[in-house]
Design a protein around this motif. Structure first.
Motif, PDB file in Angstrom:
ATOM      1  N   TYR A   1      45.046   4.894 -18.960  1.00  0.00           N
ATOM      2  CA  TYR A   1      43.642   4.503 -19.010  1.00  0.00           C
ATOM      3  C   TYR A   1      43.487   3.221 -19.845  1.00  0.00           C
ATOM      4  CZ  TYR A   1      43.323   9.573 -18.164  1.00  0.00           C
ATOM      5  OH  TYR A   1      43.486  10.854 -17.678  1.00  0.00           O
TER       6      TYR A   1
ATOM      7  N   TYR B   1      40.360   1.430 -22.035  1.00  0.00           N
ATOM      8  CA  TYR B   1      39.007   1.531 -22.562  1.00  0.00           C
ATOM      9  C   TYR B   1      38.675   0.260 -23.338  1.00  0.00           C
ATOM     10  CZ  TYR B   1      39.365   6.638 -21.956  1.00  0.00           C
ATOM     11  OH  TYR B   1      39.506   7.913 -21.449  1.00  0.00           O
TER      12      TYR B   1
ATOM     13  N   GLN C   1      35.981  -0.833 -26.606  1.00  0.00           N
ATOM     14  CA  GLN C   1      35.087  -0.292 -27.619  1.00  0.00           C
ATOM     15  C   GLN C   1      34.398  -1.444 -28.327  1.00  0.00           C
ATOM     16  OE1 GLN C   1      36.870   1.880 -30.964  1.00  0.00           O
ATOM     17  NE2 GLN C   1      35.103   3.247 -30.993  1.00  0.00           N
TER      18      GLN C   1
ATOM     19  N   MET D   1      30.230   1.403 -31.331  1.00  0.00           N
ATOM     20  CA  MET D   1      29.945   2.127 -30.095  1.00  0.00           C
ATOM     21  C   MET D   1      31.104   3.030 -29.713  1.00  0.00           C
ATOM     22  SD  MET D   1      26.987   0.921 -29.397  1.00  0.00           S
ATOM     23  CE  MET D   1      26.672   1.312 -27.690  1.00  0.00           C
ATOM     24  N   GLY D   2      30.860   3.828 -28.690  1.00  0.00           N
ATOM     25  CA  GLY D   2      31.917   4.683 -28.161  1.00  0.00           C
ATOM     26  C   GLY D   2      32.827   3.925 -27.212  1.00  0.00           C
ATOM     27  N   LEU D   3      33.744   4.657 -26.610  1.00  0.00           N
ATOM     28  CA  LEU D   3      34.713   4.070 -25.690  1.00  0.00           C
ATOM     29  C   LEU D   3      34.163   4.080 -24.268  1.00  0.00           C
ATOM     30  CD1 LEU D   3      37.465   6.208 -27.253  1.00  0.00           C
ATOM     31  CD2 LEU D   3      37.651   3.739 -27.174  1.00  0.00           C
ATOM     32  N   LYS D   4      34.373   2.981 -23.572  1.00  0.00           N
ATOM     33  CA  LYS D   4      33.963   2.906 -22.161  1.00  0.00           C
ATOM     34  C   LYS D   4      35.189   2.654 -21.299  1.00  0.00           C
ATOM     35  CE  LYS D   4      29.189   1.502 -22.919  1.00  0.00           C
ATOM     36  NZ  LYS D   4      28.676   2.847 -22.571  1.00  0.00           N
ATOM     37  N   LEU D   5      35.325   3.431 -20.234  1.00  0.00           N
ATOM     38  CA  LEU D   5      36.495   3.358 -19.369  1.00  0.00           C
ATOM     39  C   LEU D   5      36.401   2.148 -18.452  1.00  0.00           C
ATOM     40  CD1 LEU D   5      39.106   4.823 -18.452  1.00  0.00           C
ATOM     41  CD2 LEU D   5      37.679   6.008 -16.757  1.00  0.00           C
TER      42      LEU D   5
ATOM     43  N   TYR E   1      41.608   3.168 -14.606  1.00  0.00           N
ATOM     44  CA  TYR E   1      42.595   4.175 -14.891  1.00  0.00           C
ATOM     45  C   TYR E   1      43.580   4.279 -13.730  1.00  0.00           C
ATOM     46  CZ  TYR E   1      40.063   7.520 -11.905  1.00  0.00           C
ATOM     47  OH  TYR E   1      39.463   8.164 -10.852  1.00  0.00           O
TER      48      TYR E   1
ATOM     49  N   PHE F   1      41.594  -0.419 -25.931  1.00  0.00           N
ATOM     50  CA  PHE F   1      42.550   0.658 -26.146  1.00  0.00           C
ATOM     51  C   PHE F   1      43.145   1.108 -24.826  1.00  0.00           C
ATOM     52  CE2 PHE F   1      42.160   1.523 -30.570  1.00  0.00           C
ATOM     53  CZ  PHE F   1      40.842   1.259 -30.921  1.00  0.00           C
TER      54      PHE F   1
ATOM     55  N   PHE G   1      46.420   7.552 -27.597  1.00  0.00           N
ATOM     56  CA  PHE G   1      45.925   6.183 -27.624  1.00  0.00           C
ATOM     57  C   PHE G   1      46.917   5.232 -28.276  1.00  0.00           C
ATOM     58  CE2 PHE G   1      41.506   6.250 -26.222  1.00  0.00           C
ATOM     59  CZ  PHE G   1      41.264   7.610 -26.169  1.00  0.00           C
ATOM     60  N   GLY G   2      46.949   4.006 -27.767  1.00  0.00           N
ATOM     61  CA  GLY G   2      47.679   2.948 -28.427  1.00  0.00           C
ATOM     62  C   GLY G   2      46.870   2.398 -29.582  1.00  0.00           C
ATOM     63  N   PRO G   3      47.465   1.471 -30.359  1.00  0.00           N
ATOM     64  CA  PRO G   3      46.794   0.957 -31.569  1.00  0.00           C
ATOM     65  C   PRO G   3      45.651   0.000 -31.295  1.00  0.00           C
ATOM     66  CG  PRO G   3      48.890  -0.150 -31.237  1.00  0.00           C
ATOM     67  CD  PRO G   3      48.822   0.931 -30.212  1.00  0.00           C
TER      68      PRO G   3
ATOM     69  N   ARG H   1      42.533  -6.361 -30.432  1.00  0.00           N
ATOM     70  CA  ARG H   1      41.215  -6.912 -30.810  1.00  0.00           C
ATOM     71  C   ARG H   1      41.088  -8.298 -30.204  1.00  0.00           C
ATOM     72  NH1 ARG H   1      37.681  -5.265 -34.633  1.00  0.00           N
ATOM     73  NH2 ARG H   1      39.246  -3.803 -35.416  1.00  0.00           N
TER      74      ARG H   1
ATOM     75  N   PHE I   1      34.094  11.479 -31.984  1.00  0.00           N
ATOM     76  CA  PHE I   1      33.607  11.246 -30.623  1.00  0.00           C
ATOM     77  C   PHE I   1      33.854  12.481 -29.762  1.00  0.00           C
ATOM     78  CE2 PHE I   1      32.662   6.791 -30.782  1.00  0.00           C
ATOM     79  CZ  PHE I   1      33.541   6.242 -31.693  1.00  0.00           C
TER      80      PHE I   1
ATOM     81  N   GLY J   1      30.696   9.952 -26.035  1.00  0.00           N
ATOM     82  CA  GLY J   1      29.440   9.786 -26.738  1.00  0.00           C
ATOM     83  C   GLY J   1      29.492   8.586 -27.666  1.00  0.00           C
TER      84      GLY J   1
END
Lengths: 114, 113
Positions: free
Chosen positions: A33, A35, A37, A41-45, A48, A90, A105-107, A110, B87, B104
């Motif tokens: 996947y 994502y 961020q 905020m949260g993660l958005k896909l 994938y 990510f 998850f990977g690191p 940025r 999250f 979220g």
């Protein structure tokens, strides 16, 4: 095992430039996947993949492309970078689909677009 | 659709308890919980599946109310290491929501000595 690795860790792009974010996993996971961020905020896909040669769009795919030629690698391509793509990216993997399987998850990378 | 987390932020002293909630407007197949410390990647805590199965962290518990499409994460006897952003990620049953997580907006938890 290294788990999920991402390169580069940081990158600054100028508007209109292109780049590829690299992601690799050594856990023989089928699902991978990408994502993004944004701050606070949260993660958005973004995209994938359920296996080599198979990819599908996520929630925010515009401006990105992916390919999956091997089980291990899942690069993310940014074409014509825009300031709106400034974010932390990510990569994640799981052995199968999310149902009962955790994502690793990977690191992160940025990215700043100026 | 993005699940809604509440509260947005919590401040605790060591040893206190906290509950973080996650609500969705759609029927859910699974709910995942992750914790992210500043500048780091999210780390897996817990998965709750429709039907009651749970997988995850020994010291953290969670519940999943399938009828209400809600999940709650229970943090008991909090430690300084619990600080971070929590999250929830939800997976629906069908169509574009199956096999993928929608996260979220996060709940910021701060634990003070």
């Amino acid at each position: 095992n290294a788990g999920v690795t991402q390169t580069p860790k940081f990158r600054i792009l100028k508007i209109g430039q292109s780049m590829t974010l690299q992601c690799a996993q050594d856990m023989n996971h089928n699902y991978m996947y990408w994502y993004r961020q944004d701050p606070g905020m949260g993660l958005k896909l973004i995209y994938y993949s359920v296996g080599a040669g198979i990819t599908d769009k996520g929630e925010v795919p515009n401006g990105y492309n992916v390919s999956r030629s091997t089980t291990e690698d899942f690069p993310l391509r940014l074409e014509l970078a825009a300031p709106s793509q400034t974010s932390v990216y990510f990569c994640a993997s799981s052995i199968q689909g999310v149902g009962g399987n955790e994502q690793f998850f990977g690191p992160g990378t940025r990215l700043t677009v100026l | 659709q993005q699940p809604v987390q509440s509260p947005q932020a919590v401040i605790l002293r060591e040893g206190e308890d906290a509950v973080i909630n996650c609500s969705s407007s759609k029927a859910l197949y699974s709910v995942h919980w992750y914790r992210q410390k500043h500048g780091e990647a999210p780390v897996f805590l817990m998965i709750l599946l429709k039907g009651g199965e749970q997988k995850g962290h020994e010291k953290i518990s969670a519940s999943f109310n399938e009828k209400k499409q809600q999940s709650s994460l229970y943090l008991t006897a909090s430690q300084l290491s619990y600080s971070g952003t929590y999250f929830c990620g939800t997976e629906g049953f069908s169509g574009t929501s199956y096999g993928k997580l929608t996260f979220g907006q996060g709940t910021i938890l701060t634990v003070h000595p």
